[in-house]
Enzyme design. Structure first.
Site, PDB file in Angstrom:
ATOM      1  CD  GLU A   1      -4.950   5.095   0.656  1.00 50.80           C
ATOM      2  OE1 GLU A   1      -4.884   5.818   1.667  1.00 50.80           O
ATOM      3  OE2 GLU A   1      -5.926   4.381   0.391  1.00 50.80           O
TER       4      GLU A   1
ATOM      5  CG  ASP B   1      -8.191   8.792 -24.624  1.00 45.94           C
ATOM      6  OD1 ASP B   1      -7.187   8.048 -24.614  1.00 45.94           O
ATOM      7  OD2 ASP B   1      -9.316   8.429 -24.247  1.00 45.94           O
TER       8      ASP B   1
ATOM      9  CE1 TYR C   1      -4.305   0.826  -0.199  1.00 45.37           C
ATOM     10  CE2 TYR C   1      -4.388  -1.384   0.731  1.00 45.37           C
ATOM     11  CZ  TYR C   1      -5.003  -0.331   0.070  1.00 45.37           C
ATOM     12  OH  TYR C   1      -6.302  -0.452  -0.325  1.00 45.37           O
TER      13      TYR C   1
ATOM     14  CE  LYS D   1      -7.337   0.377 -25.202  1.00 53.71           C
ATOM     15  NZ  LYS D   1      -8.358   1.435 -25.350  1.00 53.71           N
TER      16      LYS D   1
ATOM     17  NE  ARG E   1      -7.049  -4.807 -19.445  1.00 53.01           N
ATOM     18  CZ  ARG E   1      -7.140  -5.179 -20.720  1.00 53.01           C
ATOM     19  NH1 ARG E   1      -6.411  -6.180 -21.189  1.00 53.01           N
ATOM     20  NH2 ARG E   1      -7.967  -4.567 -21.532  1.00 53.01           N
TER      21      ARG E   1
ATOM     22  CB  THR F   1      -4.767   2.342 -22.271  1.00 50.95           C
ATOM     23  OG1 THR F   1      -4.471   2.290 -23.668  1.00 50.95           O
ATOM     24  CG2 THR F   1      -6.228   2.709 -22.087  1.00 50.95           C
TER      25      THR F   1
HETATM   26  C1  PLP Z   1      -9.394   1.789 -24.601  1.00 46.12           C
HETATM   27  C2  PLP Z   1      -9.670   3.236 -24.485  1.00 46.12           C
HETATM   28  C3  PLP Z   1      -9.900   3.843 -23.238  1.00 46.12           C
HETATM   29  C4  PLP Z   1     -10.183   3.086 -21.970  1.00 46.12           C
HETATM   30  O1  PLP Z   1      -9.307   2.217 -21.511  1.00 46.12           O
HETATM   31  P1  PLP Z   1      -9.685   1.079 -20.423  1.00 46.12           P
HETATM   32  O2  PLP Z   1      -8.319   0.721 -19.967  1.00 46.12           O
HETATM   33  O3  PLP Z   1     -10.411   0.031 -21.168  1.00 46.12           O
HETATM   34  O4  PLP Z   1     -10.497   1.716 -19.360  1.00 46.12           O
HETATM   35  C5  PLP Z   1     -10.014   5.220 -23.198  1.00 46.12           C
HETATM   36  N1  PLP Z   1      -9.924   5.948 -24.316  1.00 46.12           N
HETATM   37  C6  PLP Z   1      -9.748   5.410 -25.519  1.00 46.12           C
HETATM   38  C7  PLP Z   1      -9.666   6.291 -26.717  1.00 46.12           C
HETATM   39  C8  PLP Z   1      -9.628   4.031 -25.652  1.00 46.12           C
HETATM   40  O5  PLP Z   1      -9.492   3.482 -26.867  1.00 46.12           O
END
Ligand code: PLP
Length: 482
Positions: free
Chosen positions: A74, A227, A72, A256, A262, A253
């Site tokens: 925080e 994003d 932990y 990907k 993750r 993220t």
């Molecule tokens: C996949 C994605 C997210 C969210 O990611 P999670 O890890 O699934 O919560 C946010 N924005 C975009 C553009 C995405 O493609």
């Protein structure tokens, strides 16, 4: 019960407890172990074309499965609410440093929060940091390739929490060209005066015009948040335009194209935001707003095992090997795209600048839902998606395909040509099944015919056998056994 040595549980049970804590998964829990084994088999023998997925490296998964899970912490490095944090402090600082380095950012001008549990909570943290309750947000609409968290709602219902707690006005792609309609975004932003505009997509095969987005944000005194969840690996490798030059905030993220575990990251600007009419400098105050929004605003203890995995992925992302990987991701996506075009398919926008394509099945007389089911039965994983101009989100007419995961297994252009042939065979079968049914037959009946028609099952089995033989030739990254 007779107890020994004043201990309150029997010695036998206690010995057994201590053994349980040391047993490997295969011994400790054969049920979960066997499910994981089956999933591993599916990943090895299938063709993974889901554009948001990837295969993390062995080193990333080792860090993720480490003792960092237990701690932990925080707070932030140097200011924790727990003791014993010297090593997690070192880890979090290392992860921050690598995150800035991986995107070529000057630590005087940018900071990063590496604690978000994933992309969705990262985005929500940004909204709560810089937009007041019921403040206005504009993001690309979900059916047009945006993400749920960018404010999705329908005529009937506010779906995403973003649209419930903030006022969301989407922008769209042009229904004919498939490109983002920046002119309409600009007109609507002038009326709506959003506090935040989001540049980022989950299903869009073209580069975003960040300069234009920034200009529209500036006109309205809005922040531009990019994003880059889908493309963050491509950006790190420098093979697609970077959003950083024009953005105030960048979220992503890490699992990907970046190929980590993750998690999520939020980058924010520091220093001068603008200079007012009297020449006075106006400074950003994003650092404290965003850090406080993540913790204690929305989250509790950071997932230190995930931060460890992300740090490893970021190190890998700075190598020439990673640049080669991302270059190959683009080349493979183009090979898949041209392979399908050669078979007579239509690709939205006519091609791709990045790692994904959207196949438009309207001219073929079928749709994404049906084709997805047949391909899945053939061990080809992809997903249905709406195409620009689709009348109903309930019957999406496209399929989204991405090259990142299979490229991680070492496939190159010729292999993706082969993948395009497998997809084509699956779609031909989809059309055959469909023509055996009433043209108005619902998806349920289609699935029934696929599962029960002996002739169709035989065709599926033929394709699947070939797909599995092909896929299993390529190595699988990750932990050797699990
Ligand atoms: C996949 C994605 C997210 C969210 O990611 P999670 O890890 O699934 O919560 C946010 N924005 C975009 C553009 C995405 O493609």
């Amino acid at each position: 019960m007779s107890l020994t040595n004043g201990q309150s549980v029997s010695k036998e049970t206690w010995d057994s407890h201590n053994k349980m804590m040391l047993d490997p998964l295969s011994v400790s829990d054969s049920e979960v172990f066997n499910i994981i084994k089956k999933e591993k088999h599916r990943q090895i023998y299938g063709l993974e074309l889901i554009a948001s997925e990837n295969f993390a490296s062995r080193a990333v998964l080792e860090a993720l499965g480490s003792c960092m899970n237990n701690k932990y912490s925080e707070g932030y490095p140097g200011q924790r609410y727990y003791g014993g944090t010297e090593h997690v402090d070192e880890l979090e600082r290392l992860c921050q440093k690598r995150a800035l380095e991986a995107y070529g950012l000057d630590s005087e001008k940018w900071g990063v929060n590496v604690q978000p549990y994933s992309g969705s909570p990262a985005n929500f943290a940004v909204y709560t940091a810089v937009v007041e309750p019921h403040g206005r947000i504009m993001g690309l609409d979900l059916p047009d390739g945006g993400h749920l968290t960018h404010g999705f709602m329908t005529e009937k219902k506010k779906i995403s929490a973003t649209s419930i707690f903030f006022e969301s006005m989407p922008y769209k792609v042009h229904p004919e060209t498939g490109y983002i309609d920046y002119d309409r975004l600009q007109d609507n932003a002038r009326l709506f005066h959003p506090k935040l505009i989001i540049a980022g997509t989950s299903c869009y095969s073209r580069n975003i015009d960040y300069a234009r987005m920034k200009q529209i944000a500036n006109e309205n005194g809005a922040y531009l948040m990019s994003d880059m969840a889908h493309i963050s690996g491509l950006v790190a490798a420098g093979v697609v335009p970077s959003p950083f030059e024009y953005s105030d905030i960048v979220s992503t993220t890490t699992h990907k194209t970046l190929r980590g575990c993750r998690a999520g990251l939020i980058f924010y600007r520091k220093g001068v935001r603008s200079v007012d009419a009297k020449g006075k400098e106006i400074l950003y105050n994003l650092e404290s707003l965003i850090n406080q929004a993540v913790f204690p605003g929305l989250q509790g203890g950071p997932h230190n095992h995930a931060i460890a995995g992300v740090a490893v992925a970021l190190k890998q992302a700075m190598t020439p090997e990673f640049k080669a990987y991302q270059t190959q991701v683009l080349a493979n996506c183009k090979a898949l795209s041209s392979g399908l075009i050669d078979q007579g398919y239509k690709i939205v926008t006519g091609g791709s600048d990045n790692h994904l394509i959207l196949l438009d099945l309207r001219s073929k007389g079928t749709d994404g839902g049906r084709a997805e089911k047949v391909l899945e039965a053939c061990a080809i994983a992809c997903n249905k998606n709406t195409c620009p101009g689709d009348k109903s989100a309930l019957r999406p007419s496209g399929l989204r395909f991405g090259s990142p995961a299979l490229t991680s297994r070492g496939l190159v252009e010729d292999d993706f040509k082969k993948v395009a042939e497998f997809i084509h065979r699956g779609i031909v079968l989809t059309l055959e099944i469909q023509s055996s049914l009433d043209p108005k037959a619902p998806l349920r009946e289609f699935i029934q015919a696929l599962a029960q028609g002996e002739k169709f099952q035989q065709r599926v089995a033929e394709i699947k056998t070939e797909v599995e033989a092909f896929a299993s030739r390529f190595p699988m990254p990750g932990l050797p056994e699990l």
